[in-house]
Motif scaffolding. Structure first.
Motif, PDB file in Angstrom:
ATOM      1  N   PHE A  18      -9.544  -5.858 -45.846  1.00 30.65           N
ATOM      2  CA  PHE A  18      -9.179  -6.510 -44.593  1.00 30.65           C
ATOM      3  C   PHE A  18      -9.634  -7.970 -44.647  1.00 30.65           C
ATOM      4  O   PHE A  18      -8.945  -8.878 -44.232  1.00 30.65           O
ATOM      5  N   CYS A  19     -10.852  -8.162 -45.163  1.00 30.27           N
ATOM      6  CA  CYS A  19     -11.362  -9.516 -45.344  1.00 30.27           C
ATOM      7  C   CYS A  19     -12.416  -9.483 -46.443  1.00 30.27           C
ATOM      8  O   CYS A  19     -12.953  -8.432 -46.786  1.00 30.27           O
ATOM      9  N   ILE A  20     -12.677 -10.646 -46.993  1.00 27.90           N
ATOM     10  CA  ILE A  20     -13.645 -10.777 -48.084  1.00 27.90           C
ATOM     11  C   ILE A  20     -14.696 -11.780 -47.654  1.00 27.90           C
ATOM     12  O   ILE A  20     -14.375 -12.827 -47.090  1.00 27.90           O
ATOM     13  N   GLN A  21     -15.945 -11.449 -47.922  1.00 24.45           N
ATOM     14  CA  GLN A  21     -17.032 -12.368 -47.580  1.00 24.45           C
ATOM     15  C   GLN A  21     -17.971 -12.455 -48.771  1.00 24.45           C
ATOM     16  O   GLN A  21     -18.342 -11.437 -49.357  1.00 24.45           O
ATOM     17  N   TYR A  22     -18.336 -13.648 -49.156  1.00 27.79           N
ATOM     18  CA  TYR A  22     -19.261 -13.853 -50.261  1.00 27.79           C
ATOM     19  C   TYR A  22     -20.689 -13.938 -49.726  1.00 27.79           C
ATOM     20  O   TYR A  22     -20.934 -14.495 -48.660  1.00 27.79           O
ATOM     21  N   ALA A  23     -21.615 -13.391 -50.496  1.00 25.74           N
ATOM     22  CA  ALA A  23     -23.024 -13.439 -50.108  1.00 25.74           C
ATOM     23  C   ALA A  23     -23.563 -14.846 -50.326  1.00 25.74           C
ATOM     24  O   ALA A  23     -23.123 -15.561 -51.234  1.00 25.74           O
ATOM     25  N   ASN A  24     -24.539 -15.231 -49.510  1.00 27.83           N
ATOM     26  CA  ASN A  24     -25.180 -16.538 -49.709  1.00 27.83           C
ATOM     27  C   ASN A  24     -26.231 -16.422 -50.811  1.00 27.83           C
ATOM     28  O   ASN A  24     -26.394 -15.354 -51.421  1.00 27.83           O
ATOM     29  N   LYS A  25     -26.988 -17.483 -51.051  1.00 29.13           N
ATOM     30  CA  LYS A  25     -27.966 -17.482 -52.149  1.00 29.13           C
ATOM     31  C   LYS A  25     -29.085 -16.467 -51.941  1.00 29.13           C
ATOM     32  O   LYS A  25     -29.766 -16.090 -52.889  1.00 29.13           O
ATOM     33  N   ASN A  26     -29.262 -15.993 -50.705  1.00 29.70           N
ATOM     34  CA  ASN A  26     -30.267 -14.965 -50.416  1.00 29.70           C
ATOM     35  C   ASN A  26     -29.688 -13.556 -50.472  1.00 29.70           C
ATOM     36  O   ASN A  26     -30.378 -12.584 -50.160  1.00 29.70           O
ATOM     37  N   GLY A  27     -28.405 -13.451 -50.822  1.00 30.29           N
ATOM     38  CA  GLY A  27     -27.764 -12.138 -50.907  1.00 30.29           C
ATOM     39  C   GLY A  27     -27.286 -11.604 -49.571  1.00 30.29           C
ATOM     40  O   GLY A  27     -26.919 -10.444 -49.463  1.00 30.29           O
ATOM     41  N   GLN A  28     -27.280 -12.440 -48.538  1.00 26.44           N
ATOM     42  CA  GLN A  28     -26.861 -11.998 -47.214  1.00 26.44           C
ATOM     43  C   GLN A  28     -25.421 -12.430 -46.950  1.00 26.44           C
ATOM     44  O   GLN A  28     -24.956 -13.439 -47.474  1.00 26.44           O
ATOM     45  N   PHE A  29     -24.733 -11.646 -46.146  1.00 27.77           N
ATOM     46  CA  PHE A  29     -23.364 -11.986 -45.775  1.00 27.77           C
ATOM     47  C   PHE A  29     -23.154 -11.696 -44.297  1.00 27.77           C
ATOM     48  O   PHE A  29     -23.824 -10.855 -43.714  1.00 27.77           O
ATOM     49  N   THR A  30     -22.228 -12.441 -43.703  1.00 26.69           N
ATOM     50  CA  THR A  30     -21.942 -12.313 -42.283  1.00 26.69           C
ATOM     51  C   THR A  30     -20.433 -12.277 -42.087  1.00 26.69           C
ATOM     52  O   THR A  30     -19.709 -13.082 -42.673  1.00 26.69           O
ATOM     53  N   TYR A  31     -19.973 -11.338 -41.293  1.00 29.10           N
ATOM     54  CA  TYR A  31     -18.568 -11.295 -40.881  1.00 29.10           C
ATOM     55  C   TYR A  31     -18.523 -11.748 -39.431  1.00 29.10           C
ATOM     56  O   TYR A  31     -19.306 -11.300 -38.612  1.00 29.10           O
ATOM     57  N   GLU A  32     -17.588 -12.626 -39.129  1.00 25.61           N
ATOM     58  CA  GLU A  32     -17.461 -13.098 -37.753  1.00 25.61           C
ATOM     59  C   GLU A  32     -16.135 -12.640 -37.170  1.00 25.61           C
ATOM     60  O   GLU A  32     -15.137 -12.513 -37.873  1.00 25.61           O
ATOM     61  N   LYS A  33     -16.159 -12.374 -35.870  1.00 25.77           N
ATOM     62  CA  LYS A  33     -14.968 -12.047 -35.096  1.00 25.77           C
ATOM     63  C   LYS A  33     -14.243 -10.799 -35.593  1.00 25.77           C
ATOM     64  O   LYS A  33     -13.032 -10.786 -35.722  1.00 25.77           O
ATOM     65  N   LEU A  34     -15.000  -9.750 -35.871  1.00 30.56           N
ATOM     66  CA  LEU A  34     -14.396  -8.466 -36.225  1.00 30.56           C
ATOM     67  C   LEU A  34     -14.194  -7.651 -34.953  1.00 30.56           C
ATOM     68  O   LEU A  34     -15.061  -7.627 -34.080  1.00 30.56           O
ATOM     69  N   ALA A  35     -13.077  -6.969 -34.895  1.00 29.09           N
ATOM     70  CA  ALA A  35     -12.819  -6.087 -33.759  1.00 29.09           C
ATOM     71  C   ALA A  35     -13.695  -4.845 -33.874  1.00 29.09           C
ATOM     72  O   ALA A  35     -14.136  -4.483 -34.964  1.00 29.09           O
ATOM     73  N   THR A  36     -13.956  -4.189 -32.749  1.00 27.67           N
ATOM     74  CA  THR A  36     -14.718  -2.945 -32.818  1.00 27.67           C
ATOM     75  C   THR A  36     -13.920  -1.925 -33.621  1.00 27.67           C
ATOM     76  O   THR A  36     -12.693  -1.947 -33.652  1.00 27.67           O
ATOM     77  N   GLY A  37     -14.631  -1.053 -34.295  1.00 26.60           N
ATOM     78  CA  GLY A  37     -13.977  -0.044 -35.121  1.00 26.60           C
ATOM     79  C   GLY A  37     -14.853   0.346 -36.292  1.00 26.60           C
ATOM     80  O   GLY A  37     -15.994  -0.102 -36.420  1.00 26.60           O
ATOM     81  N   SER A  38     -14.313   1.182 -37.164  1.00 27.82           N
ATOM     82  CA  SER A  38     -15.032   1.635 -38.357  1.00 27.82           C
ATOM     83  C   SER A  38     -14.584   0.817 -39.559  1.00 27.82           C
ATOM     84  O   SER A  38     -13.388   0.608 -39.765  1.00 27.82           O
ATOM     85  N   TYR A  39     -15.562   0.401 -40.333  1.00 30.55           N
ATOM     86  CA  TYR A  39     -15.290  -0.431 -41.506  1.00 30.55           C
ATOM     87  C   TYR A  39     -15.991   0.165 -42.720  1.00 30.55           C
ATOM     88  O   TYR A  39     -17.055   0.780 -42.603  1.00 30.55           O
ATOM     89  N   LEU A  40     -15.405  -0.060 -43.877  1.00 26.48           N
ATOM     90  CA  LEU A  40     -15.997   0.336 -45.144  1.00 26.48           C
ATOM     91  C   LEU A  40     -16.316  -0.956 -45.886  1.00 26.48           C
ATOM     92  O   LEU A  40     -15.415  -1.748 -46.173  1.00 26.48           O
TER      93      LEU A  40
END
Length: 166
Positions: A18-40
């Motif tokens: 659905f979307c791809i997000q790359y981790a930052n240098k600390n290994g953390q990632f953030t998704y913004e503006k996702l609709a409620t629901g179940s995600y894998l």
């Protein structure tokens, strides 16, 4: 690119990301503006020469509020390393069907070109032993790491022969 990532997942989820997000240098990632629901959430490492084993293979997340912090994280638990078994330094012909042992355990067999792949290996020092019919090899002490997953070529040290001296 999205089109290159294929995963075999439950029928409850779309096979394409659905979307791809790359981790930052600390290994953390953030998704913004996702609709409620179940995600894998599926980890993906873009690498041409090395395959990583990542655990867990996915995380299921149910978004029901504005924010969700995942407590579980992904970790690299191993990677692939490769090498070749050759007749000699001058005659770079591969030894086919040789058994590769790491610290005494059978782990791989060479292909027709003498190449082999070690799967799910971890950083460390190992003793590589090679067993092949009518050929002898010296044990090789190697250092394998994610930064250098290539094992130096290993060469035949002797040939087993039988016969009669006249």
């Amino acid at each position: 690119p999205k089109s290159e990532i294929q995963q075999s997942v439950s029928k409850e989820y779309e096979a394409q990301p659905f979307c791809i997000q790359y981790a930052n240098k600390n290994g953390q990632f953030t998704y913004e503006k996702l609709a409620t629901g179940s995600y894998l959430i599926v980890p993906y490492v873009d690498s041409n020469s090395i395959e990583f084993n990542i655990s867990p293979s996915f995380i299921e997340a149910a978004i029901t509020t504005d924010n969700l912090k995942l407590e579980q994280s992904f970790a690299i638990t191993g990677f692939t390393a490769s090498g070749r078994i050759l007749l000699s330094e001058t005659k770079k012909v591969g030894v086919s069907g040789a058994l590769i042992k790491i610290d005494g355990k059978n782990v791989a067999t060479t292909g027709s070109d003498g190449s082999f792949t070690l799967k799910n290996i971890k950083d460390g020092s190992y003793t590589v032993q090679v067993v092949a019919s009518d050929l002898e090899f010296k044990d090789e002490n190697v250092r394998i790491s994610m930064a250098n997953p290539k094992i130096s070529d290993i060469f035949v040290s002797g040939f087993k022969v039988c016969g009669k001296i006249v």
